[in-house]
Scaffold this active site. Structure first.
Site, PDB file in Angstrom:
ATOM      1  N   ARG A  58       0.830  -1.206   0.000  1.00 17.18           N
ATOM      2  CA  ARG A  58       0.000   0.000   0.000  1.00 17.18           C
ATOM      3  C   ARG A  58       0.873   1.269   0.000  1.00 17.18           C
ATOM      4  NH1 ARG A  58      -0.412   4.675   2.589  1.00 17.18           N
ATOM      5  NH2 ARG A  58       0.052   3.618   4.550  1.00 17.18           N
ATOM      6  N   ASP A  59       1.573   1.524   1.084  1.00 17.67           N
ATOM      7  CA  ASP A  59       2.353   2.762   1.187  1.00 17.67           C
ATOM      8  C   ASP A  59       3.467   2.752   0.138  1.00 17.67           C
ATOM      9  OD1 ASP A  59       3.141   5.203   2.181  1.00 17.67           O
ATOM     10  OD2 ASP A  59       3.437   4.535   4.229  1.00 17.67           O
ATOM     11  N   HIS A 108       5.469   4.436  12.708  1.00 22.32           N
ATOM     12  CA  HIS A 108       5.486   4.380  11.233  1.00 22.32           C
ATOM     13  C   HIS A 108       6.515   5.402  10.754  1.00 22.32           C
ATOM     14  CE1 HIS A 108       3.066   4.037   7.344  1.00 22.32           C
ATOM     15  NE2 HIS A 108       3.704   5.173   7.125  1.00 22.32           N
ATOM     16  N   HIS A 128       9.217   6.927   8.026  1.00 21.49           N
ATOM     17  CA  HIS A 128       9.791   6.994   6.680  1.00 21.49           C
ATOM     18  C   HIS A 128      11.279   7.309   6.876  1.00 21.49           C
ATOM     19  CE1 HIS A 128       6.192   6.706   4.013  1.00 21.49           C
ATOM     20  NE2 HIS A 128       5.602   6.870   5.180  1.00 21.49           N
ATOM     21  N   CYS A 153       4.379   9.199   0.441  1.00 20.05           N
ATOM     22  CA  CYS A 153       3.000   9.647   0.294  1.00 20.05           C
ATOM     23  C   CYS A 153       2.960  10.655  -0.841  1.00 20.05           C
ATOM     24  CB  CYS A 153       2.497  10.286   1.586  1.00 20.05           C
ATOM     25  SG  CYS A 153       0.865  11.024   1.393  1.00 20.05           S
ATOM     26  N   ASN A 157       9.335   4.177   3.074  1.00 22.16           N
ATOM     27  CA  ASN A 157       9.212   3.761   4.475  1.00 22.16           C
ATOM     28  C   ASN A 157      10.535   3.152   4.935  1.00 22.16           C
ATOM     29  OD1 ASN A 157       6.329   3.228   3.227  1.00 22.16           O
ATOM     30  ND2 ASN A 157       6.043   3.492   5.409  1.00 22.16           N
TER      31      ASN A 157
HETATM   32  P1  HMG Z   1     -13.053  14.350  -2.457  1.00 20.87           P
HETATM   33  O1  HMG Z   1     -12.828  14.736  -3.882  1.00 20.87           O
HETATM   34  O2  HMG Z   1     -13.145  15.440  -1.439  1.00 20.87           O
HETATM   35  O3  HMG Z   1     -14.338  13.391  -2.352  1.00 20.87           O
HETATM   36  O4  HMG Z   1     -11.899  13.361  -2.044  1.00 20.87           O
HETATM   37  P2  HMG Z   1     -15.878  13.702  -2.246  1.00 20.87           P
HETATM   38  O5  HMG Z   1     -16.358  13.061  -0.992  1.00 20.87           O
HETATM   39  O6  HMG Z   1     -16.146  15.157  -2.476  1.00 20.87           O
HETATM   40  O7  HMG Z   1     -16.454  12.887  -3.498  1.00 20.87           O
HETATM   41  C1  HMG Z   1     -16.133  13.247  -4.847  1.00 20.87           C
HETATM   42  C2  HMG Z   1     -16.376  12.052  -5.768  1.00 20.87           C
HETATM   43  O8  HMG Z   1     -15.457  11.008  -5.408  1.00 20.87           O
HETATM   44  C3  HMG Z   1     -17.770  11.427  -5.618  1.00 20.87           C
HETATM   45  O9  HMG Z   1     -18.131  10.904  -6.902  1.00 20.87           O
HETATM   46  C4  HMG Z   1     -17.559  10.270  -4.684  1.00 20.87           C
HETATM   47  O10 HMG Z   1     -18.484   9.217  -4.834  1.00 20.87           O
HETATM   48  C5  HMG Z   1     -16.174   9.817  -5.105  1.00 20.87           C
HETATM   49  P3  HMG Z   1     -19.185  11.687  -7.849  1.00 20.87           P
HETATM   50  O11 HMG Z   1     -20.430  11.785  -7.006  1.00 20.87           O
HETATM   51  O12 HMG Z   1     -18.553  13.005  -8.117  1.00 20.87           O
HETATM   52  O13 HMG Z   1     -19.267  10.778  -9.029  1.00 20.87           O
HETATM   53  N1  HMG Z   1     -15.484   9.146  -3.978  1.00 20.87           N
HETATM   54  C6  HMG Z   1     -14.889   7.943  -4.038  1.00 20.87           C
HETATM   55  N2  HMG Z   1     -14.765   7.038  -5.027  1.00 20.87           N
HETATM   56  C7  HMG Z   1     -14.130   5.887  -4.736  1.00 20.87           C
HETATM   57  N3  HMG Z   1     -13.620   5.614  -3.510  1.00 20.87           N
HETATM   58  C8  HMG Z   1     -13.728   6.493  -2.500  1.00 20.87           C
HETATM   59  C9  HMG Z   1     -14.390   7.710  -2.757  1.00 20.87           C
HETATM   60  N4  HMG Z   1     -14.660   8.773  -1.988  1.00 20.87           N
HETATM   61  C10 HMG Z   1     -15.313   9.640  -2.736  1.00 20.87           C
HETATM   62  N5  HMG Z   1     -13.217   6.195  -1.301  1.00 20.87           N
HETATM   63  C11 HMG Z   1     -11.003  11.578  -0.724  1.00 20.87           C
HETATM   64  C12 HMG Z   1     -11.804  12.871  -0.720  1.00 20.87           C
HETATM   65  C13 HMG Z   1     -10.708  11.238   0.732  1.00 20.87           C
HETATM   66  C14 HMG Z   1     -11.821  10.495  -1.373  1.00 20.87           C
HETATM   67  C15 HMG Z   1      -9.688  11.814  -1.522  1.00 20.87           C
HETATM   68  O14 HMG Z   1      -9.073  12.952  -1.020  1.00 20.87           O
HETATM   69  C16 HMG Z   1      -8.726  10.656  -1.447  1.00 20.87           C
HETATM   70  O15 HMG Z   1      -9.018   9.583  -1.958  1.00 20.87           O
HETATM   71  N6  HMG Z   1      -7.560  10.863  -0.812  1.00 20.87           N
HETATM   72  C17 HMG Z   1      -6.598   9.773  -0.592  1.00 20.87           C
HETATM   73  C18 HMG Z   1      -5.202  10.287  -0.563  1.00 20.87           C
HETATM   74  C19 HMG Z   1      -4.274   9.161  -0.242  1.00 20.87           C
HETATM   75  O16 HMG Z   1      -4.559   7.997  -0.485  1.00 20.87           O
HETATM   76  N7  HMG Z   1      -3.084   9.507   0.314  1.00 20.87           N
HETATM   77  C20 HMG Z   1      -2.089   8.520   0.645  1.00 20.87           C
HETATM   78  C21 HMG Z   1      -2.465   7.662   1.818  1.00 20.87           C
HETATM   79  S1  HMG Z   1      -2.130   8.401   3.392  1.00 20.87           S
HETATM   80  C22 HMG Z   1      -0.446   8.071   3.682  1.00 20.87           C
HETATM   81  O17 HMG Z   1       0.236   7.580   2.816  1.00 20.87           O
HETATM   82  C23 HMG Z   1       0.092   8.338   5.048  1.00 20.87           C
HETATM   83  C24 HMG Z   1       0.301   7.061   5.878  1.00 20.87           C
HETATM   84  O18 HMG Z   1       1.188   6.169   5.228  1.00 20.87           O
HETATM   85  C25 HMG Z   1       0.885   7.412   7.253  1.00 20.87           C
HETATM   86  C26 HMG Z   1       2.109   8.348   7.180  1.00 20.87           C
HETATM   87  O19 HMG Z   1       3.101   8.009   6.540  1.00 20.87           O
HETATM   88  O20 HMG Z   1       2.002   9.421   7.779  1.00 20.87           O
HETATM   89  C27 HMG Z   1      -1.014   6.322   6.114  1.00 20.87           C
HETATM   90 MG    MG Z   2       3.359   6.330   5.262  1.00 20.14          MG
END
Ligand code: HMG
Ligand code: MG
Length: 297
Positions: free
Chosen positions: A16-17, A208, A210, A241, A250
């Site tokens: 995933r990450d 966690h 990096h 990320c 990581n």
């Molecule tokens: P948004 O654009 O604000 O979503 O994104 P919304 O709620 O306004 O919805 C817009 C459209 O997206 C809608 O469709 C929803 O149905 C659809 P429409 O009605 O326009 O046709 N939608 C989705 N479709 C599929 N799956 C979903 C989903 N949600 C809404 N889940 C959202 C908000 C949170 C979805 C977006 O910002 C997003 O997906 N962000 C993810 C970013 C990400 O993955 N970042 C990396 C992971 S975090 C990380 O790596 C850190 C970590 O490792 C820890 C660390 O290291 O610190 C964990």
């Molecule tokens: Mg991470």
């Protein structure tokens, strides 16, 4: 200082990450094979996918296809990131049994990453966690930018504790403390984590790291001395990320496993088999992975 633990649980986040930050997309079939090799290496907690918006992270858009392909192995648990109710519905239909909700200790980072403020995200997670728990799933929490935010700079230990407490209150059985851009030093870990273990059971906290500045192993050693026993890492040191400028991979699972092995701490991971998993994915990605231990034979 606590005596070092006898056992550590590694949460493998490479699929995933790791893969979320790769330019080259990996096929569903090859992801499943990578995860099979990780299981064969003895990893028991594997973050396999992410049910975020496929446009935000196209590399993981095949989560629904991937999860049903994963072998069910006794004692092995797969999990996936879920940002909202839509993500949870997709997770439920895939058959996964553990989800991870994720927010941050910095407002700006959280907005860039999930388009929500911290409070808004916590309010959104409440019905998500309730529904997941009702479905018999388990819930993990993540707090990103616990030490330094790429937009706001230093983050206070009090803010981290506030968000950790909110995630535990939602029913998360464990909260992962993210050094998202790999900028923490052992001194930072001592200060922030010292504050956290004064308030929460250490068994419910994972670290966690990096490895941007090469401090991850030193930070693990600091955490071990404070009683932490759960560490997230990614095979070969894959990762980062896409919404955190400057975040590199990581902590590599090989580097973590080597350290723990040399300290006499049990992990159940075979370094030899882990190298096979990392070499397999490195070949798919067509580039070398940063782990130092991986480069040794
Ligand atoms: P948004 O654009 O604000 O979503 O994104 P919304 O709620 O306004 O919805 C817009 C459209 O997206 C809608 O469709 C929803 O149905 C659809 P429409 O009605 O326009 O046709 N939608 C989705 N479709 C599929 N799956 C979903 C989903 N949600 C809404 N889940 C959202 C908000 C949170 C979805 C977006 O910002 C997003 O997906 N962000 C993810 C970013 C990400 O993955 N970042 C990396 C992971 S975090 C990380 O790596 C850190 C970590 O490792 C820890 C660390 O290291 O610190 C964990
Ligand atoms: Mg991470």
């Amino acid at each position: 200082m606590s005596p070092l633990p006898r056992t550590v649980r590694i949460v493998e986040v490479g699929p995933r990450d790791g893969l979320q930050n790769e330019a080259r997309a990996v096929s569903t079939e090859k992801k499943a094979e990578f995860i099979r090799l990780l299981v064969a290496a003895g990893l028991k907690d594997i973050e396999a996918a992410s049910f975020v918006h496929p446009k935000w992270v196209p590399q993981l858009a095949d989560a629904e296809q991937l999860i049903p392909r994963l072998e069910s192995v006794q004692g092995v648990r797969y999990s996936a990131l879920v940002p909202n109710m839509k993500g949870l519905e997709r997770a439920i239909s895939s058959g996964i049994r553990r989800i991870a909700v994720f927010t941050a200790a910095s407002e700006t980072f959280n907005r860039k990453n999930i388009n929500m403020g911290i409070q808004e995200s916590l309010e959104g997670f409440k019905p998500v966690a309730d529904r997941a728990l009702k479905e018999g799933m388990s819930v993990r929490g993540y707090v990103s930018t616990c030490f330094v935010c790429p937009y706001e700079g230093a983050v206070t230990k009090e803010k981290v504790a506030e968000v950790v407490g909110a995630l535990l209150d939602l029913g998360a059985d464990e909260v992962s403390i993210g050094d998202t851009i790999g900028a923490a030093s052992p001194r930072d870990v001592e200060i922030t984590c010292g504050h956290l273990i004064g308030q929460f059971p250490v068994e419910k906290l994972a670290m966690h790291f990096h490895d941007t500045y090469g401090m991850a192993v030193a930070n693990v050693y600091q955490s071990l001395q404070m009683g932490f026993t759960i560490f997230d890492s990614s095979a070969g040191g894959l990762g980062g990320c896409p919404y955190a400028p400057g975040a590199s991979g990581n902590l590599a699972t090989e580097d973590l496993a080597y350290l723990l092995d040399r300290l006499g701490i049990h992990t159940g991971v075979s370094l030899k088999l882990l190298r096979q998993a990392s070499r397999f994915i490195a070949e798919e990605l067509a580039h070398e992975l940063p782990s130092r231990v991986l480069r040794t034979s």
